[in-house]
Design a protein around this motif. Sequence first.
Motif, short mmCIF file in Angstrom:
data_model
loop_
_atom_site.label_atom_id
_atom_site.label_comp_id
_atom_site.label_asym_id
_atom_site.label_seq_id
_atom_site.Cartn_x
_atom_site.Cartn_y
_atom_site.Cartn_z
N ALA A 14 -33.23 79.05 -9.64
CA ALA A 14 -34.38 78.68 -10.47
C ALA A 14 -33.98 78.09 -11.81
CB ALA A 14 -35.26 79.91 -10.69
N ASN A 15 -32.68 78.17 -12.16
CA ASN A 15 -32.27 77.78 -13.51
C ASN A 15 -31.17 76.71 -13.52
OD1 ASN A 15 -33.61 79.62 -15.74
ND2 ASN A 15 -33.27 80.91 -13.93
N ASN A 16 -31.19 75.83 -12.55
CA ASN A 16 -30.32 74.65 -12.57
C ASN A 16 -28.83 74.94 -12.50
OD1 ASN A 16 -32.17 72.57 -12.45
ND2 ASN A 16 -32.41 72.42 -14.66
N PHE A 17 -28.45 76.12 -11.98
CA PHE A 17 -27.04 76.31 -11.67
C PHE A 17 -26.70 75.46 -10.45
CE2 PHE A 17 -27.70 79.59 -14.62
CZ PHE A 17 -26.49 80.16 -14.99
N THR A 18 -25.44 75.12 -10.30
CA THR A 18 -25.04 74.17 -9.27
C THR A 18 -24.85 74.79 -7.90
OG1 THR A 18 -23.97 72.74 -10.91
CG2 THR A 18 -23.25 72.49 -8.63
N ALA A 19 -24.20 75.96 -7.85
CA ALA A 19 -23.81 76.49 -6.55
C ALA A 19 -23.64 78.00 -6.58
CB ALA A 19 -22.50 75.83 -6.10
N LEU A 20 -23.56 78.56 -5.37
CA LEU A 20 -23.20 79.96 -5.14
C LEU A 20 -21.93 79.96 -4.31
CD1 LEU A 20 -26.76 81.18 -4.10
CD2 LEU A 20 -25.71 81.41 -6.37
N TRP A 21 -20.88 80.60 -4.82
CA TRP A 21 -19.59 80.65 -4.14
C TRP A 21 -19.42 82.03 -3.51
CZ3 TRP A 21 -16.12 76.61 -3.85
CH2 TRP A 21 -16.33 75.51 -4.71
N ILE A 22 -19.12 82.06 -2.20
CA ILE A 22 -19.00 83.32 -1.46
C ILE A 22 -17.62 83.38 -0.83
CG2 ILE A 22 -20.09 84.82 0.23
CD1 ILE A 22 -22.46 82.60 -0.05
N PRO A 23 -16.86 84.45 -1.07
CA PRO A 23 -15.47 84.50 -0.62
C PRO A 23 -15.32 85.03 0.80
CG PRO A 23 -15.94 86.47 -1.85
CD PRO A 23 -17.22 85.65 -1.85
N GLU A 24 -14.07 85.06 1.25
CA GLU A 24 -13.70 85.73 2.49
C GLU A 24 -12.64 86.77 2.17
OE1 GLU A 24 -11.40 84.83 6.73
OE2 GLU A 24 -12.37 83.18 5.67
N ARG A 25 -12.91 88.02 2.51
CA ARG A 25 -11.96 89.10 2.21
C ARG A 25 -11.93 90.07 3.39
NH1 ARG A 25 -8.11 89.21 0.08
NH2 ARG A 25 -7.33 90.35 1.85
N HIS A 26 -10.75 90.44 3.83
CA HIS A 26 -10.62 91.30 5.00
C HIS A 26 -9.84 92.57 4.69
CE1 HIS A 26 -12.19 88.27 7.73
NE2 HIS A 26 -11.40 87.38 7.16
N PHE A 27 -10.28 93.68 5.29
CA PHE A 27 -9.49 94.90 5.45
C PHE A 27 -9.08 95.56 4.14
CE2 PHE A 27 -8.10 91.85 8.90
CZ PHE A 27 -9.13 92.22 9.77
N HIS A 28 -9.89 95.38 3.11
CA HIS A 28 -9.61 96.01 1.82
C HIS A 28 -10.91 96.12 1.04
CE1 HIS A 28 -7.85 96.82 -2.14
NE2 HIS A 28 -6.73 97.12 -1.50
N PRO A 29 -11.13 97.23 0.32
CA PRO A 29 -12.38 97.36 -0.44
C PRO A 29 -12.58 96.27 -1.48
CG PRO A 29 -11.25 99.48 -0.29
CD PRO A 29 -10.29 98.45 0.23
#
Length: 346
Positions: free
Chosen positions: A32-47
């Motif tokens: 809603a506030n003109n931010f460009t993107a949402l970045w989502i990672p990949e993480r395995h087998f660790h909290p």
Amino acid sequence: MEFSLLYFANREAEDPPQEYELLIKAAEFADANNFTALWIPERHFHPFGGAYPNPALAAAALATRTQRIRLRAGSVVLPLHDPLTVVENWSFVDNLSYGRVDLAFAAGWNPNDFVLAPDRYENRREYTFDAIDTVRDLWAGKAVLRENGEGVAFETRTYPRPVQPEPNLWFTCTSSRSSFTQAGARGLNVLTALLFQSPEELAENIEHYRASREQHGHDPAAGKVTLMLHTFAGESDSSVRKTVRKPFINYLLSSIDLWKGQWPELQDGNPERLARLAFQRYFLTSALFGSVDKCTAFAQRLEAAGVDEIASLVDFGVEATEVLAALPYLEEVRRNLAGGTDTAHQ
């Protein structure tokens, strides 16, 4: 300078579903506030980061809760996957979001992740760059030749077909000069961080990245450099320091055993002392922590160094209500950097 949000929560949460509420509510604010993107990672087998084992799943959820913001894998650890499934998954999200998908790829580094593909660990970088080319071909609708269950060669194409004819692609670089130059040579954007490099070293790496793009026939100015920064902007430096110090130190401590194999000094030193020293460095020179004025000045310095986008990591342990309450301060920083052109670029 563009601003985005990036997520990398420590999965040891007292109320796990609430963690995803922060993901969604912060995403809706950014949308809603003109931010460009949402970045989502990949993480395995660790909290540490374990809330996000498959970024395409999180992106699919966010596609239904947002309207215009870009949905980015930050990053797909490509040697752990077949390019066929990568394109299938993200083409689905591209359809669900009406063409808002971008992809960053990483070669990976943690050997424990490679229980998913142990034979690719040694040559993971070479596999990554070969697989990027395959992803590009599959996304464009080209076929790859694979052996089917009967041992017969089969021309394989992926479905659903994506909305975008070509995705924007990033390569994830930590601090290695060769990673920056390879990304430039292949015409890729760069996703990086200040974990293992100073702002001055980053500026030098960006110069080499731009030079490599030009040397290999790519527009040196066209490549985008995205910088991940742990972020919390607030009313004053002192109030922010008080808010973030304890949760950020705990966040750093939660990651130490993950990094021990890469940095032996973590095995010999006192973890609490190392985390306290690291917090000092982050607060002073390597994170977007502090007042709007302090954060604005740091962002301007990074912009002068060649950074095009800041990806603000916001879910590092501060209470969700406080994170959400602080986002308007980050929006003020974003508007300060916009310089009167308050439009996010895609």
